[in-house]
Motif scaffolding. Structure first.
Motif, PDB file in Angstrom:
ATOM      1  N   PHE A 138      -6.722   1.917  -6.615  1.00  0.00           N
ATOM      2  CA  PHE A 138      -7.900   2.328  -5.845  1.00  0.00           C
ATOM      3  C   PHE A 138      -8.532   3.583  -6.439  1.00  0.00           C
ATOM      4  N   ALA A 139      -7.694   4.526  -6.869  1.00  0.00           N
ATOM      5  CA  ALA A 139      -8.240   5.785  -7.396  1.00  0.00           C
ATOM      6  C   ALA A 139      -9.021   5.531  -8.679  1.00  0.00           C
ATOM      7  N   SER A 169      -8.480  14.252  -7.042  1.00  0.00           N
ATOM      8  CA  SER A 169      -7.547  13.262  -6.488  1.00  0.00           C
ATOM      9  C   SER A 169      -7.062  12.291  -7.557  1.00  0.00           C
ATOM     10  N   VAL A 170      -7.922  11.940  -8.508  1.00  0.00           N
ATOM     11  CA  VAL A 170      -7.554  10.847  -9.410  1.00  0.00           C
ATOM     12  C   VAL A 170      -6.315  11.208 -10.221  1.00  0.00           C
ATOM     13  N   PHE A 226       0.810  -1.221   0.000  1.00  0.00           N
ATOM     14  CA  PHE A 226       0.000   0.000   0.000  1.00  0.00           C
ATOM     15  C   PHE A 226       0.838   1.263   0.000  1.00  0.00           C
ATOM     16  N   LYS A 227       2.160   1.115   0.106  1.00  0.00           N
ATOM     17  CA  LYS A 227       2.994   2.311   0.064  1.00  0.00           C
ATOM     18  C   LYS A 227       3.336   2.693  -1.367  1.00  0.00           C
ATOM     19  N   VAL A 252      -3.236  11.385  -8.094  1.00  0.00           N
ATOM     20  CA  VAL A 252      -2.656  10.070  -7.813  1.00  0.00           C
ATOM     21  C   VAL A 252      -1.898   9.555  -9.036  1.00  0.00           C
ATOM     22  N   LEU A 256      -0.418   1.219  -6.410  1.00  0.00           N
ATOM     23  CA  LEU A 256      -1.591   0.659  -5.746  1.00  0.00           C
ATOM     24  C   LEU A 256      -2.603   1.759  -5.420  1.00  0.00           C
ATOM     25  N   TRP A 257      -2.093   2.948  -5.085  1.00  0.00           N
ATOM     26  CA  TRP A 257      -3.028   4.082  -4.901  1.00  0.00           C
ATOM     27  C   TRP A 257      -3.816   4.267  -6.191  1.00  0.00           C
ATOM     28  N   TRP A 310       1.368  11.066  -9.122  1.00  0.00           N
ATOM     29  CA  TRP A 310       2.317  10.555  -8.130  1.00  0.00           C
ATOM     30  C   TRP A 310       2.971   9.258  -8.606  1.00  0.00           C
TER      31      TRP A 310
END
Lengths: 167, 476
Positions: free
Chosen positions: B169-170, B239-240, B160-161, B243, B165-166, B246
């Motif tokens: 979910f996003a 956010s999407v 999850f770091k 992410v 993986l973020w 990132w």
């Protein structure tokens, strides 16, 4: 009890009629409209919709799930990654945030279905395709003896047509 | 005064529930004509073309699964090629729909209602297309489920770091929420279609409409639901793409490792999404004759968004260079020097000129109201935004810190065929949507109309329908 259906053109007239009907004690009524209108909803039921509770509960459940899932899984098989603690809250906040939105959205949809009484297989007998056109309808259950009175009340509030759906 | 006696029940029942609708709403008829009408030759030809592209792309993918990623030209040091470029491109496109629906709803910008349905549909198809690329770019598609946190024999969990993986979910949250958003908006319109169709269409719309009757209770819940979904979707949209950015910014690759990436990507996503809505809606409006519902006023408003986001994107391009110089990090400086004057200079200048310079034409009112100009500029922006992702990914990966492991990358035929396939997938889905579902949110348009009618915004006799609608939308 028979159901009287009045057909209207304007939301204001619908709202006025509903207020009058409710004032006279005819509470079992349903308004059909082609689009949402505040004045109509206000007249039928001034309380805000309960959908908000669904959204709130969903969102809270989502944020808890998000942190619980990530933290538990990291601790279940602890591996140091990038020198960070097992439970790296900043990184997991992204997951918790996304799940807040996800659960909140899904619960809001469930709220709409529950409160809107959907899905339903059969349409109400008083419903007509006109009400998804340009017209409004008020369907009110009235005892046999009050039919004439309610009919007059609706017509005096600009109902275009009033008719009976036999119970 | 005694009220007139009610007429006999049978005749009333016949009066209340007549099947043929003599005086149906004009908006219903207009919009129904779009998706109920027989498909024209142009639509069929386009569909055939897109289907051909889709089949080509699908066959190429099957070949790639059989032969391996080698046919995509993946080789050290560049393992994120055109697939990830196109993935980011489609995720970006997907941002316009929710922005138009959610954010403009919260700002009560009523003009959005002529375009929000088509933009939401575009969002869904663009997200699906983007997700295809996650499958396409992994080496072993049959192990793609490894990304999900599911209990397995080895008792291993996902990391999850990791931003990847973020992203999982996003993107999946975004897909579901956009789907819910589109569907909730569609339900009342599906009920309209249900009441006016026969045969398989009635079964389809009747099932999907869930028995919607438009009672005040349902409308109240519906309005609230849409409002809450907008409230949830607004931070989600932002956010999407943050992410997604990132995925890059958390890595230490020169050219990627920048804090400006999140806002820079979000602005770029909105920019490209609006451009795509314009590129698609201008021909659709022309083909289906929707000029009276989607007016030039809508297009003008969207060009203002293009201008705004273009300025933000242009600023980000500039600040990237400034920070590369100001940081004093040699690798960053080299990376940005090579971006503009290295082997990928053509892509870099396409990106800068199409995204940062060309949209400035919209400072002029004549350009904002001239539809052919809007179409050309929007298309250039689409091209420019694809190249922006190409520049970021390829220039970053091809020249990292150690010159001994520098490499060069050119897209392979397989990659290009699959990219063409992805555009065909998107277009096929959108073409089918146009002929199956109401592309204009009928209830929302009617809400404005009935409101205007009953609040006595008296219409001038010689006013066209477009002028009338525009006046109504401006009044709100």
């Amino acid at each position: 009890m028979p159901t009287l259906v009045g057909v209207y053109d304007s939301p204001q007239h619908v709202a006025e009629t509903v207020t009058r009907l409710r004032g006279r004690g005819f509470a079992k009524l349903e308004v059909y409209s082609p689009a949402p209108f505040d004045e109509v909803e206000e007249a039928v039921d001034p309380k805000p919709s309960k959908v908000r509770y669904f959204t709130l509960i969903g969102g809270l459940l989502g944020v808890v799930t998000g942190y619980a899932l990530t933290i538990w899984m990291s601790l279940d098989w602890p591996i140091v990654i990038g020198g960070k603690p097992y439970a790296a809250i900043p990184a997991y906040t992204v997951i918790a945030f996304e799940l807040t939105i996800l659960f909140g959205g899904v619960f809001t949809l469930i709220g709409l279905l529950v409160i809107g009484r959907l899905p339903s297989v059969k349409l109400d007998p008083a419903y007509s395709a006109r009400f998804s056109g340009d017209e409004f309808g008020i369907a009110v259950e009235v005892p046999e003896r009050d039919v004439a009175e309610v009919d007059g009340l609706m017509r005096s509030h600009h109902a275009k047509e009033v008719g009976i759906v036999p119970a | 005064m005694t009220p007139p006696p009610p007429p006999p029940a049978e005749s009333v029942a016949a009066m209340i529930r007549p099947t043929p609708l003599l005086a149906d709403s004009q908006t219903n008829r207009d919009v129904m004509a779009v998706f109920m009408g027989r498909p024209g030759l142009g639509w069929l030809l386009l569909l055939g073309l897109c289907a051909a592209g889709l089949v080509t792309g699908a066959l190429t993918w099957i070949l790639q699964i059989y032969l391996g990623l080698g046919i995509a030209g993946y080789s050290h040091p560049i393992f994120w090629g055109v697939y990830i470029v196109t993935f980011v491109f489609w995720v970006g496109i997907a941002h316009a729909g929710t922005l138009i629906s959610a954010i403009l709803l919260l700002f009560r910008a009523k003009w959005r209602n002529a375009i929000n349905r088509s933009a939401e549909a575009m969002t869904i198809f663009a997200v699906f297309t983007a997700q295809l690329f996650l499958g396409i770019h992994v080496g072993r598609i049959w192990k793609a489920y490894f990304i999900l946190p599911y209990p397995n024999q080895r008792a291993l969990w996902v990391n999850f770091k990791s931003p990847l993986l973020w992203d999982t979910f996003a993107i999946s949250t975004y897909t579901l929420i956009s789907l819910i958003f589109l569907y909730v908006g569609l339900v009342p319109d599906l009920a309209i279609a249900r009441d006016r169709t026969t045969g398989w269409r009635k079964v389809l719309y009747g099932t999907l409409a869930l028995g919607w009757r438009g009672t005040s209770r349902q409308w109240k819940a519906h309005t609230r639901t849409v409002l809450h979904l907008s409230g949830l979707a607004t931070p989600l949209v932002l956010s999407v793409h943050s992410v997604v950015s990132w995925d890059f910014a958390v890595a230490i690759v020169p050219g990627w490792h920048a804090t400006i990436f999140a806002p820079y990507f979000v602005a770029g996503a909105i920019f490209s999404g609006f451009a795509m809505v314009l590129t698609v809606m201008i021909p659709v409006r022309r083909i289906f004759g929707l000029e009276h519902i989607i007016t030039d006023y809508h297009f003008e408003n969207m060009t203002r968004f293009l201008l705004l986001t273009s300025v933000i994107v242009g600023y980000a391009y500039g600040i990237e260079y400034f920070i590369a110089w100001y940081s004093g990090v040699e690798a960053e400086q080299t990376s940005f020097w090579l971006r503009a004057f290295g082997p990928y200079w053509i892509s870099a200048w396409i990106m800068i000129i199409f995204n940062g310079v060309v949209p400035h034409i919209f400072w002029f009112k004549r350009a904002r109201t001239h539809v052919p100009t809007i179409f050309v500029v929007a298309t250039l922006i689409n091209i420019g935004m694809w190249f922006e992702r190409y520049v970021i990914i390829i220039t970053g990966l091809s020249r990292e810190y150690n010159p001994a492991v520098w490499g060069h990358y050119t897209p392979s035929t397989a990659e290009l065929l699959i990219v063409i396939g992805s555009f065909s997938f998107f277009s096929t889905a959108f073409l089918l949507f146009l002929k199956l579902f109401p592309v204009i949110p009928i209830s929302e348009v009617k809400e404005l109309e009935i409101h205007a009618r009953s609040h006595g915004h008296g219409a001038a006799a010689d006013e066209s329908e477009g002028q009338r609608l525009r006046r109504m939308q401006e009044a709100h």
